[in-house]
Design a protein around this motif. Structure first.
Motif, PDB file in Angstrom:
ATOM      1  N   THR A 183       0.831  -1.208   0.000  1.00  0.00           N
ATOM      2  CA  THR A 183       0.000   0.000   0.000  1.00  0.00           C
ATOM      3  C   THR A 183       0.861   1.251   0.000  1.00  0.00           C
ATOM      4  O   THR A 183       0.585   2.209  -0.723  1.00  0.00           O
ATOM      5  CB  THR A 183      -0.933   0.007   1.226  1.00  0.00           C
ATOM      6  N   ILE A 184       1.917   1.227   0.790  1.00  0.00           N
ATOM      7  CA  ILE A 184       2.835   2.370   0.844  1.00  0.00           C
ATOM      8  C   ILE A 184       3.503   2.581  -0.519  1.00  0.00           C
ATOM      9  O   ILE A 184       3.554   3.704  -1.030  1.00  0.00           O
ATOM     10  CB  ILE A 184       3.896   2.177   1.946  1.00  0.00           C
ATOM     11  N   ILE A 185       3.995   1.502  -1.124  1.00  0.00           N
ATOM     12  CA  ILE A 185       4.651   1.608  -2.426  1.00  0.00           C
ATOM     13  C   ILE A 185       3.663   2.090  -3.479  1.00  0.00           C
ATOM     14  O   ILE A 185       3.981   2.959  -4.292  1.00  0.00           O
ATOM     15  CB  ILE A 185       5.290   0.265  -2.834  1.00  0.00           C
ATOM     16  N   GLY A 186       2.450   1.564  -3.482  1.00  0.00           N
ATOM     17  CA  GLY A 186       1.433   1.993  -4.442  1.00  0.00           C
ATOM     18  C   GLY A 186       1.070   3.462  -4.280  1.00  0.00           C
ATOM     19  O   GLY A 186       0.926   4.190  -5.271  1.00  0.00           O
ATOM     20  N   THR A 187       0.954   3.906  -3.049  1.00  0.00           N
ATOM     21  CA  THR A 187       0.639   5.309  -2.785  1.00  0.00           C
ATOM     22  C   THR A 187       1.771   6.219  -3.243  1.00  0.00           C
ATOM     23  O   THR A 187       1.538   7.252  -3.884  1.00  0.00           O
ATOM     24  CB  THR A 187       0.362   5.530  -1.286  1.00  0.00           C
ATOM     25  N   LEU A 188       3.005   5.841  -2.915  1.00  0.00           N
ATOM     26  CA  LEU A 188       4.158   6.643  -3.355  1.00  0.00           C
ATOM     27  C   LEU A 188       4.262   6.679  -4.871  1.00  0.00           C
ATOM     28  O   LEU A 188       4.568   7.725  -5.454  1.00  0.00           O
ATOM     29  CB  LEU A 188       5.449   6.089  -2.747  1.00  0.00           C
ATOM     30  N   ALA A 189       4.011   5.553  -5.517  1.00  0.00           N
ATOM     31  CA  ALA A 189       4.049   5.506  -6.975  1.00  0.00           C
ATOM     32  C   ALA A 189       3.022   6.460  -7.563  1.00  0.00           C
ATOM     33  O   ALA A 189       3.308   7.193  -8.514  1.00  0.00           O
ATOM     34  CB  ALA A 189       3.795   4.083  -7.466  1.00  0.00           C
ATOM     35  N   ALA A 190       1.824   6.452  -7.011  1.00  0.00           N
ATOM     36  CA  ALA A 190       0.770   7.350  -7.496  1.00  0.00           C
ATOM     37  C   ALA A 190       1.163   8.808  -7.309  1.00  0.00           C
ATOM     38  O   ALA A 190       0.969   9.638  -8.212  1.00  0.00           O
ATOM     39  CB  ALA A 190      -0.534   7.055  -6.758  1.00  0.00           C
ATOM     40  N   ILE A 191       1.745   9.133  -6.171  1.00  0.00           N
ATOM     41  CA  ILE A 191       2.157  10.514  -5.898  1.00  0.00           C
ATOM     42  C   ILE A 191       3.256  10.947  -6.873  1.00  0.00           C
ATOM     43  O   ILE A 191       3.165  12.016  -7.488  1.00  0.00           O
ATOM     44  CB  ILE A 191       2.627  10.661  -4.437  1.00  0.00           C
ATOM     45  N   PHE A 192       4.295  10.111  -7.020  1.00  0.00           N
ATOM     46  CA  PHE A 192       5.413  10.491  -7.884  1.00  0.00           C
ATOM     47  C   PHE A 192       4.991  10.631  -9.345  1.00  0.00           C
ATOM     48  O   PHE A 192       5.418  11.567 -10.023  1.00  0.00           O
ATOM     49  CB  PHE A 192       6.567   9.497  -7.764  1.00  0.00           C
ATOM     50  N   THR A 193       4.189   9.719  -9.854  1.00  0.00           N
ATOM     51  CA  THR A 193       3.802   9.819 -11.257  1.00  0.00           C
ATOM     52  C   THR A 193       2.820  10.958 -11.486  1.00  0.00           C
ATOM     53  O   THR A 193       2.778  11.527 -12.574  1.00  0.00           O
ATOM     54  CB  THR A 193       3.220   8.490 -11.790  1.00  0.00           C
ATOM     55  N   THR A 194       2.060  11.311 -10.454  1.00  0.00           N
ATOM     56  CA  THR A 194       1.122  12.426 -10.582  1.00  0.00           C
ATOM     57  C   THR A 194       1.850  13.771 -10.591  1.00  0.00           C
ATOM     58  O   THR A 194       1.511  14.661 -11.368  1.00  0.00           O
ATOM     59  CB  THR A 194       0.092  12.394  -9.440  1.00  0.00           C
ATOM     60  N   ILE A 195       2.870  13.908  -9.753  1.00  0.00           N
ATOM     61  CA  ILE A 195       3.574  15.191  -9.655  1.00  0.00           C
ATOM     62  C   ILE A 195       4.772  15.296 -10.590  1.00  0.00           C
ATOM     63  O   ILE A 195       5.469  16.316 -10.593  1.00  0.00           O
ATOM     64  CB  ILE A 195       4.024  15.483  -8.207  1.00  0.00           C
ATOM     65  N   ALA A 196       5.018  14.281 -11.388  1.00  0.00           N
ATOM     66  CA  ALA A 196       6.220  14.239 -12.223  1.00  0.00           C
ATOM     67  C   ALA A 196       6.368  15.442 -13.152  1.00  0.00           C
ATOM     68  O   ALA A 196       7.477  15.877 -13.433  1.00  0.00           O
ATOM     69  CB  ALA A 196       6.256  12.956 -13.046  1.00  0.00           C
ATOM     70  N   ASN A 197       5.288  15.980 -13.653  1.00  0.00           N
ATOM     71  CA  ASN A 197       5.389  17.091 -14.609  1.00  0.00           C
ATOM     72  C   ASN A 197       5.490  18.461 -13.955  1.00  0.00           C
ATOM     73  O   ASN A 197       5.727  19.450 -14.651  1.00  0.00           O
ATOM     74  CB  ASN A 197       4.199  17.053 -15.565  1.00  0.00           C
ATOM     75  N   ILE A 198       5.350  18.533 -12.659  1.00  0.00           N
ATOM     76  CA  ILE A 198       5.408  19.833 -11.974  1.00  0.00           C
ATOM     77  C   ILE A 198       6.770  20.512 -12.148  1.00  0.00           C
ATOM     78  O   ILE A 198       6.811  21.702 -12.478  1.00  0.00           O
ATOM     79  CB  ILE A 198       5.010  19.705 -10.493  1.00  0.00           C
ATOM     80  N   PRO A 199       7.911  19.820 -11.953  1.00  0.00           N
ATOM     81  CA  PRO A 199       9.195  20.507 -12.148  1.00  0.00           C
ATOM     82  C   PRO A 199       9.364  21.068 -13.571  1.00  0.00           C
ATOM     83  O   PRO A 199       9.876  22.175 -13.751  1.00  0.00           O
ATOM     84  CB  PRO A 199      10.239  19.424 -11.871  1.00  0.00           C
ATOM     85  N   GLN A 200       8.907  20.314 -14.563  1.00  0.00           N
ATOM     86  CA  GLN A 200       9.033  20.780 -15.948  1.00  0.00           C
ATOM     87  C   GLN A 200       8.132  21.977 -16.196  1.00  0.00           C
ATOM     88  O   GLN A 200       8.546  22.962 -16.817  1.00  0.00           O
ATOM     89  CB  GLN A 200       8.697  19.661 -16.925  1.00  0.00           C
ATOM     90  N   ALA A 201       6.903  21.920 -15.724  1.00  0.00           N
ATOM     91  CA  ALA A 201       5.977  23.032 -15.909  1.00  0.00           C
ATOM     92  C   ALA A 201       6.509  24.291 -15.219  1.00  0.00           C
ATOM     93  O   ALA A 201       6.462  25.389 -15.783  1.00  0.00           O
ATOM     94  CB  ALA A 201       4.605  22.670 -15.363  1.00  0.00           C
ATOM     95  N   TYR A 202       7.059  24.129 -14.023  1.00  0.00           N
ATOM     96  CA  TYR A 202       7.628  25.266 -13.293  1.00  0.00           C
ATOM     97  C   TYR A 202       8.779  25.885 -14.087  1.00  0.00           C
ATOM     98  O   TYR A 202       8.867  27.097 -14.229  1.00  0.00           O
ATOM     99  CB  TYR A 202       8.121  24.811 -11.916  1.00  0.00           C
ATOM    100  N   LYS A 203       9.660  25.042 -14.619  1.00  0.00           N
ATOM    101  CA  LYS A 203      10.804  25.543 -15.392  1.00  0.00           C
ATOM    102  C   LYS A 203      10.347  26.283 -16.644  1.00  0.00           C
ATOM    103  O   LYS A 203      10.890  27.333 -16.982  1.00  0.00           O
ATOM    104  CB  LYS A 203      11.721  24.373 -15.759  1.00  0.00           C
ATOM    105  N   ILE A 204       9.357  25.751 -17.334  1.00  0.00           N
ATOM    106  CA  ILE A 204       8.842  26.404 -18.540  1.00  0.00           C
ATOM    107  C   ILE A 204       8.234  27.760 -18.199  1.00  0.00           C
ATOM    108  O   ILE A 204       8.477  28.754 -18.880  1.00  0.00           O
ATOM    109  CB  ILE A 204       7.822  25.498 -19.257  1.00  0.00           C
ATOM    110  N   ILE A 205       7.455  27.809 -17.130  1.00  0.00           N
ATOM    111  CA  ILE A 205       6.819  29.067 -16.725  1.00  0.00           C
ATOM    112  C   ILE A 205       7.874  30.073 -16.269  1.00  0.00           C
ATOM    113  O   ILE A 205       7.826  31.251 -16.640  1.00  0.00           O
ATOM    114  CB  ILE A 205       5.783  28.812 -15.613  1.00  0.00           C
ATOM    115  N   LYS A 206       8.831  29.617 -15.475  1.00  0.00           N
ATOM    116  CA  LYS A 206       9.877  30.502 -14.951  1.00  0.00           C
ATOM    117  C   LYS A 206      10.753  31.066 -16.062  1.00  0.00           C
ATOM    118  O   LYS A 206      11.022  32.265 -16.105  1.00  0.00           O
ATOM    119  CB  LYS A 206      10.735  29.734 -13.946  1.00  0.00           C
TER     120      LYS A 206
END
Length: 61
Positions: A5-28
């Motif tokens: 359950t912990i691994i599944g939850t972490l996997a969901a979090i990481f794959t969901t937020i994966a594009n945030i660093p790229q979007a931030y860099k593009i906007i910045k």
């Protein structure tokens, strides 16, 4: 909480937020020339965790 359950939850979090660093860099930078390594690192972690989750649950595609 079970390990799977912990691994599944972490996997969901990481794959969901994966594009945030790229979007931030593009906007910045107001350009999409540079690709954020952080995006691919987070996506790799999330995908690896999904793989581990599937193996631990014996839930093959």
């Amino acid at each position: 909480m079970e390990t799977t359950t912990i691994i599944g939850t972490l996997a969901a979090i990481f794959t969901t937020i994966a594009n945030i660093p790229q979007a931030y860099k593009i906007i910045k930078d107001k350009t999409s020339k540079g690709v954020s390594a952080g995006t691919y690192l987070v996506l790799l972690i999330g995908t690896s965790l999904w793989t581990a989750y599937g193996i631990l649950k014996s839930d093959w595609p």
